[in-house]
Design a protein around this motif. Structure first.
Motif, PDB file in Angstrom:
ATOM      1  N   HIS A   1       0.832  -1.211   0.000  1.00  0.00           N
ATOM      2  CA  HIS A   1       0.000   0.000   0.000  1.00  0.00           C
ATOM      3  C   HIS A   1       0.865   1.259   0.000  1.00  0.00           C
ATOM      4  O   HIS A   1       0.548   2.248  -0.655  1.00  0.00           O
ATOM      5  N   ALA A   2       1.966   1.209   0.737  1.00  0.00           N
ATOM      6  CA  ALA A   2       2.885   2.346   0.743  1.00  0.00           C
ATOM      7  C   ALA A   2       3.525   2.523  -0.628  1.00  0.00           C
ATOM      8  O   ALA A   2       3.731   3.659  -1.092  1.00  0.00           O
ATOM      9  N   LEU A   3       3.829   1.431  -1.308  1.00  0.00           N
ATOM     10  CA  LEU A   3       4.413   1.528  -2.644  1.00  0.00           C
ATOM     11  C   LEU A   3       3.433   2.169  -3.611  1.00  0.00           C
ATOM     12  O   LEU A   3       3.840   2.846  -4.557  1.00  0.00           O
ATOM     13  N   THR A   4       2.152   2.001  -3.351  1.00  0.00           N
ATOM     14  CA  THR A   4       1.127   2.579  -4.223  1.00  0.00           C
ATOM     15  C   THR A   4       0.916   4.063  -3.962  1.00  0.00           C
ATOM     16  O   THR A   4       0.811   4.860  -4.908  1.00  0.00           O
ATOM     17  N   ARG A   5       0.905   4.469  -2.712  1.00  0.00           N
ATOM     18  CA  ARG A   5       0.495   5.837  -2.387  1.00  0.00           C
ATOM     19  C   ARG A   5       1.465   6.639  -1.530  1.00  0.00           C
ATOM     20  O   ARG A   5       1.288   7.839  -1.377  1.00  0.00           O
ATOM     21  N   ARG A   6       2.465   6.008  -0.946  1.00  0.00           N
ATOM     22  CA  ARG A   6       3.297   6.726   0.020  1.00  0.00           C
ATOM     23  C   ARG A   6       4.778   6.546  -0.309  1.00  0.00           C
ATOM     24  O   ARG A   6       5.548   6.008   0.470  1.00  0.00           O
ATOM     25  N   ARG A   7       5.129   7.044  -1.487  1.00  0.00           N
ATOM     26  CA  ARG A   7       6.535   7.043  -1.906  1.00  0.00           C
ATOM     27  C   ARG A   7       7.163   8.388  -1.564  1.00  0.00           C
ATOM     28  O   ARG A   7       6.514   9.432  -1.646  1.00  0.00           O
ATOM     29  N   CYS A   8       8.428   8.372  -1.204  1.00  0.00           N
ATOM     30  CA  CYS A   8       9.106   9.610  -0.814  1.00  0.00           C
ATOM     31  C   CYS A   8      10.597   9.496  -1.124  1.00  0.00           C
ATOM     32  O   CYS A   8      11.088   8.453  -1.576  1.00  0.00           O
ATOM     33  N   LEU A   9      11.317  10.578  -0.866  1.00  0.00           N
ATOM     34  CA  LEU A   9      12.764  10.629  -1.010  1.00  0.00           C
ATOM     35  C   LEU A   9      13.410  10.754   0.361  1.00  0.00           C
ATOM     36  O   LEU A   9      12.915  11.478   1.229  1.00  0.00           O
ATOM     37  N   MET A  10      14.513  10.059   0.557  1.00  0.00           N
ATOM     38  CA  MET A  10      15.344  10.233   1.750  1.00  0.00           C
ATOM     39  C   MET A  10      16.658  10.867   1.312  1.00  0.00           C
ATOM     40  O   MET A  10      17.511  10.196   0.722  1.00  0.00           O
ATOM     41  N   PRO A  11      16.853  12.168   1.535  1.00  0.00           N
ATOM     42  CA  PRO A  11      18.098  12.826   1.124  1.00  0.00           C
ATOM     43  C   PRO A  11      19.299  12.314   1.917  1.00  0.00           C
ATOM     44  O   PRO A  11      19.198  11.941   3.091  1.00  0.00           O
ATOM     45  N   ALA A  12      20.449  12.321   1.266  1.00  0.00           N
ATOM     46  CA  ALA A  12      21.696  11.911   1.904  1.00  0.00           C
ATOM     47  C   ALA A  12      22.856  12.457   1.085  1.00  0.00           C
ATOM     48  O   ALA A  12      22.688  12.903  -0.056  1.00  0.00           O
ATOM     49  N   ASP A  13      24.048  12.426   1.661  1.00  0.00           N
ATOM     50  CA  ASP A  13      25.254  12.676   0.866  1.00  0.00           C
ATOM     51  C   ASP A  13      26.320  11.626   1.152  1.00  0.00           C
ATOM     52  O   ASP A  13      27.468  11.766   0.739  1.00  0.00           O
ATOM     53  N   GLY A  14      25.929  10.564   1.847  1.00  0.00           N
ATOM     54  CA  GLY A  14      26.825   9.439   2.080  1.00  0.00           C
ATOM     55  C   GLY A  14      26.113   8.337   2.837  1.00  0.00           C
ATOM     56  O   GLY A  14      25.122   8.581   3.523  1.00  0.00           O
ATOM     57  N   PHE A  15      26.598   7.115   2.688  1.00  0.00           N
ATOM     58  CA  PHE A  15      26.101   6.018   3.514  1.00  0.00           C
ATOM     59  C   PHE A  15      27.232   5.028   3.732  1.00  0.00           C
ATOM     60  O   PHE A  15      28.275   5.090   3.064  1.00  0.00           O
ATOM     61  N   TYR A  16      27.039   4.128   4.689  1.00  0.00           N
ATOM     62  CA  TYR A  16      28.107   3.220   5.095  1.00  0.00           C
ATOM     63  C   TYR A  16      27.690   1.764   4.868  1.00  0.00           C
ATOM     64  O   TYR A  16      26.516   1.409   5.002  1.00  0.00           O
ATOM     65  N   GLU A  17      28.686   0.967   4.530  1.00  0.00           N
ATOM     66  CA  GLU A  17      28.470  -0.467   4.426  1.00  0.00           C
ATOM     67  C   GLU A  17      29.728  -1.167   4.923  1.00  0.00           C
ATOM     68  O   GLU A  17      30.827  -0.594   4.879  1.00  0.00           O
ATOM     69  N   TRP A  18      29.547  -2.401   5.407  1.00  0.00           N
ATOM     70  CA  TRP A  18      30.636  -3.139   6.000  1.00  0.00           C
ATOM     71  C   TRP A  18      30.971  -4.370   5.156  1.00  0.00           C
ATOM     72  O   TRP A  18      30.081  -5.123   4.765  1.00  0.00           O
ATOM     73  N   ARG A  19      32.245  -4.552   4.892  1.00  0.00           N
ATOM     74  CA  ARG A  19      32.693  -5.742   4.171  1.00  0.00           C
ATOM     75  C   ARG A  19      33.225  -6.764   5.177  1.00  0.00           C
ATOM     76  O   ARG A  19      34.063  -6.446   6.021  1.00  0.00           O
ATOM     77  N   ARG A  20      32.724  -7.969   5.070  1.00  0.00           N
ATOM     78  CA  ARG A  20      33.150  -9.057   5.947  1.00  0.00           C
ATOM     79  C   ARG A  20      33.987 -10.053   5.161  1.00  0.00           C
ATOM     80  O   ARG A  20      33.588 -10.479   4.083  1.00  0.00           O
ATOM     81  N   SER A  21      35.112 -10.442   5.708  1.00  0.00           N
ATOM     82  CA  SER A  21      35.949 -11.459   5.098  1.00  0.00           C
ATOM     83  C   SER A  21      36.499 -12.370   6.188  1.00  0.00           C
ATOM     84  O   SER A  21      36.763 -11.925   7.311  1.00  0.00           O
ATOM     85  N   GLY A  22      36.621 -13.635   5.871  1.00  0.00           N
ATOM     86  CA  GLY A  22      37.081 -14.592   6.859  1.00  0.00           C
ATOM     87  C   GLY A  22      35.953 -15.050   7.763  1.00  0.00           C
ATOM     88  O   GLY A  22      34.821 -14.568   7.697  1.00  0.00           O
ATOM     89  N   THR A  23      36.244 -15.989   8.636  1.00  0.00           N
ATOM     90  CA  THR A  23      35.252 -16.533   9.554  1.00  0.00           C
ATOM     91  C   THR A  23      35.836 -16.651  10.952  1.00  0.00           C
ATOM     92  O   THR A  23      37.056 -16.640  11.145  1.00  0.00           O
ATOM     93  N   GLY A  24      34.942 -16.790  11.923  1.00  0.00           N
ATOM     94  CA  GLY A  24      35.368 -16.993  13.302  1.00  0.00           C
ATOM     95  C   GLY A  24      36.238 -15.871  13.816  1.00  0.00           C
ATOM     96  O   GLY A  24      36.019 -14.693  13.524  1.00  0.00           O
ATOM     97  N   ARG A  25      37.269 -16.231  14.581  1.00  0.00           N
ATOM     98  CA  ARG A  25      38.157 -15.223  15.161  1.00  0.00           C
ATOM     99  C   ARG A  25      39.020 -14.539  14.120  1.00  0.00           C
ATOM    100  O   ARG A  25      39.606 -13.492  14.392  1.00  0.00           O
ATOM    101  N   GLN A  26      39.109 -15.149  12.945  1.00  0.00           N
ATOM    102  CA  GLN A  26      39.907 -14.554  11.875  1.00  0.00           C
ATOM    103  C   GLN A  26      39.101 -13.592  11.004  1.00  0.00           C
ATOM    104  O   GLN A  26      39.639 -13.009  10.057  1.00  0.00           O
ATOM    105  N   ALA A  27      37.819 -13.427  11.318  1.00  0.00           N
ATOM    106  CA  ALA A  27      36.960 -12.565  10.499  1.00  0.00           C
ATOM    107  C   ALA A  27      37.420 -11.114  10.577  1.00  0.00           C
ATOM    108  O   ALA A  27      37.837 -10.631  11.632  1.00  0.00           O
TER     109      ALA A  27
END
Length: 251
Positions: free
Chosen positions: A87-113
């Protein structure tokens, strides 16, 4: 999943970029986290308006938000079929302004991650907008909470080295179509696509961003990646100095 983003540009720059009528005054935010108030741009009376909403979508039918999972990202591929979002996709679409965002890269497993944070931003440091959906949740005592979440889709080439998902970042030419209340989900579906590879650069940053309390320029300071982990091809090592212009507090 995008769980942190930033808005560090002056309010006048954002107002010019998104064309809303209000003149909000707010300080730079370098580490915006879920459940915090975030700026949202909505269609209003033939123009656009600025509003603050809680980052964390709550469908209107939910009786107790505490029993509903925190939704900060909405999958673009399935939003039209999900009762919580269609229902929101039908009638309640909007913009979220930003100038940056963060993401995390994971490599390895366990204690070596190894977990490395990256800042994604435009090379020219300009603003952009996440495609987002919003909803007003009504409590039994009559109070209301405006809530919002960004749309996500498959990663583009720049993001793929870090994470398999990416926020949907709209082309400014598509803002009117996304905000058009008469457009159907089918008509706007073509807008929900990965951003061009050249739109963003990936900057390795220190782990200060991991702590919500850290909300200053230091969270965006570039840093060398950890030994033995390849830096993505779009990474940059330059950054403009961040300044505090003494603007008032809003969120």
């Amino acid at each position: 999943m995008c769980g942190r983003f930033a808005i560090t540009l002056p309010p006048t720059a954002l107002r010019e970029a998104f064309g809303y009528r209000e003149q909000p005054n707010f300080p730079p935010r370098y580490n915006i986290a879920p459940t915090q108030p975030v700026p949202v741009v909505l269609p209003h009376d033939g123009g656009r308006r600025f509003l603050l909403m809680r980052w964390g979508f709550i469908p209107g039918w939910v009786k107790d938000p505490k029993t509903f999972p925190l939704v900060i990202n909405i999958r673009a591929e399935s939003a039209a079929e999900k009762p919580s979002f269609r229902h929101a996709l039908t009638r309640r679409r909007c913009l979220m302004p930003a100038d940056g965002f963060y993401e995390w890269r994971r490599s390895g497993t366990g204690r070596q991650a190894v977990i490395e944070p990256f800042l994604f931003r435009r090379p020219d440091r300009g603003a952009f907008a996440f495609a987002a959906l919003w909803e007003t949740w009504h409590s039994q005592d009559g109070s209301e909470i405006d809530t919002v979440a960004m749309m996500t889709g498959p990663a583009n080439g720049t993001m793929a080295a870090i994470h398999h998902r990416c926020p949907v970042i709209l082309d400014p030419r598509d803002y009117p179509a996304w905000l058009d209340p008469d457009a159907t989900p089918q008509q706007v579906q073509s807008l929900l696509k990965p951003p061009p590879d050249e739109l963003l650069e990936a900057v390795p940053v220190a782990d200060a961003v991991n702590k919500v309390a850290n909300d200053g320029p230091q969270v965006q300071e570039p840093t060398a990646t950890q030994a033995g982990v390849e830096t993505p091809r779009h990474a940059r090592k330059s950054a403009r100095p961040a300044t505090d212009d003494g603007q008032g507090s809003l969120f």
